[in-house]
Design a protein around this motif. Sequence first.
Motif, PDB file in Angstrom:
ATOM      1  N   LEU A 295       1.880   3.762   1.650  1.00  6.69           N
ATOM      2  CA  LEU A 295       1.939   4.391   2.964  1.00  6.69           C
ATOM      3  C   LEU A 295       3.294   5.027   3.245  1.00  6.69           C
ATOM      4  O   LEU A 295       3.460   5.693   4.264  1.00  6.69           O
TER       5      LEU A 295
ATOM      6  N   LYS B  54       0.842  -1.192   0.000  1.00  7.99           N
ATOM      7  CA  LYS B  54       0.000   0.000   0.000  1.00  7.99           C
ATOM      8  C   LYS B  54       0.884   1.252   0.000  1.00  7.99           C
ATOM      9  O   LYS B  54       1.992   1.238   0.558  1.00  7.99           O
TER      10      LYS B  54
ATOM     11  N   LEU C 220       1.206   9.041   6.811  1.00 10.14           N
ATOM     12  CA  LEU C 220       2.231   8.464   5.941  1.00 10.14           C
ATOM     13  C   LEU C 220       3.565   8.459   6.670  1.00 10.14           C
ATOM     14  O   LEU C 220       3.801   9.260   7.565  1.00 10.14           O
TER      15      LEU C 220
ATOM     16  N   TYR D 278      -1.047  19.212   4.493  1.00  8.00           N
ATOM     17  CA  TYR D 278      -0.023  18.274   4.947  1.00  8.00           C
ATOM     18  C   TYR D 278       0.683  18.839   6.184  1.00  8.00           C
ATOM     19  O   TYR D 278       0.869  20.052   6.307  1.00  8.00           O
TER      20      TYR D 278
ATOM     21  N   ILE E  46      -6.889  10.073  11.484  1.00  6.33           N
ATOM     22  CA  ILE E  46      -6.030  10.982  10.719  1.00  6.33           C
ATOM     23  C   ILE E  46      -5.271  10.181   9.672  1.00  6.33           C
ATOM     24  O   ILE E  46      -4.665   9.147   9.981  1.00  6.33           O
ATOM     25  N   ASN E  47      -5.269  10.633   8.432  1.00  4.99           N
ATOM     26  CA  ASN E  47      -4.490   9.992   7.385  1.00  4.99           C
ATOM     27  C   ASN E  47      -3.014  10.183   7.686  1.00  4.99           C
ATOM     28  O   ASN E  47      -2.562  11.297   7.961  1.00  4.99           O
TER      29      ASN E  47
ATOM     30  N   ARG F 251      -3.658   7.336  13.487  1.00  5.76           N
ATOM     31  CA  ARG F 251      -4.667   6.473  12.865  1.00  5.76           C
ATOM     32  C   ARG F 251      -5.847   6.230  13.804  1.00  5.76           C
ATOM     33  O   ARG F 251      -6.994   6.119  13.344  1.00  5.76           O
TER      34      ARG F 251
ATOM     35  N   THR G 279      -3.087  15.487   6.190  1.00  6.74           N
ATOM     36  CA  THR G 279      -2.333  14.241   6.122  1.00  6.74           C
ATOM     37  C   THR G 279      -1.023  14.441   6.861  1.00  6.74           C
ATOM     38  O   THR G 279      -0.274  15.378   6.566  1.00  6.74           O
TER      39      THR G 279
END
Length: 297
Positions: free
Chosen positions: A170, A168, A279, A186, A276-277, A272, A253
């Motif tokens: 991520l 994925k 990376l 961001y 919240i998104n 998470r 993000t």
Amino acid sequence: MRGKVLAAALAVAVLAGPAAADGVRDRLVVSTDWLAKRLGERELVILQVGDKAGYEAGHIPGARLLTLQDIAAPMGGERLTLEMPDAETLRGKLEALGISDRSRIVVVPTREGVQSATRVVFTLDAAGLGGRTVLLDGGTMAWSAEGRPLSKDEPAPAAGKLSAFKLKPLIVDADFVRKHISAPGYAIVDARAPDFYSGARPGGPPQKPHKAGHIAGAKSVPFSAVTTADLKLASPEDIAAKFKAAGVKKGDTVIAYCHVGQQATATLFAARTLGINALLYDGSFEEWSRLDGPVEK
């Protein structure tokens, strides 16, 4: 006191996305009681994250030992520390741990810290197994403190069977971070301890220290700030307050980094649980320093 409670609740409401209202935290974190009732289930795979000595001293019955190097790309030379392996290599490593398509995976932190366990959770999520993976809140420490039984027996090896998968998206690289330092929507988050963020101490090995300071524009949400003293996940209100103080807004993000991509996964996991998104900059400050990226103190 009532005002503080209301403010905390508002912080959660402001930061949390629709998933948080859906009880996403309950789908990511389980209690010792939840696990105790399910020991011995056929599809259950328990992964204790730590070292061999700690595992042999006593582990949750049925748990398998897992070190971070078991699920990381090979190290050596100029390679970065603790990088994600390619999908096919990772599939083989996970199958060797007994993981199959139908497995229900419980990742168990030890005294080594939550950040090792959340790195495993992050890796499983990248492999498409996030919906089948949970973190045991408090880990072996909570299990032992409650007087629950520990075992010294190692489960018989039994390989699993996983379908082929693609990782994925991520993980982001240095170029992505550079382009999003000031991008709307961001938030770059430094998950290291505050003295590394401030530049009071450089990270990295003595023979090859990292640059002092943090990625220009990054805010601080230390990995240790999202757990309690007994290594349980902090309350939703506490976690939301940390991200709000770092300037994270609803819909943002988060791009998190640390020294080598381990501690940051604890901060991302906490994000998470609020919906919240999140990376991961896997190369983290180790790579950023090598590339001479812009740094602030």
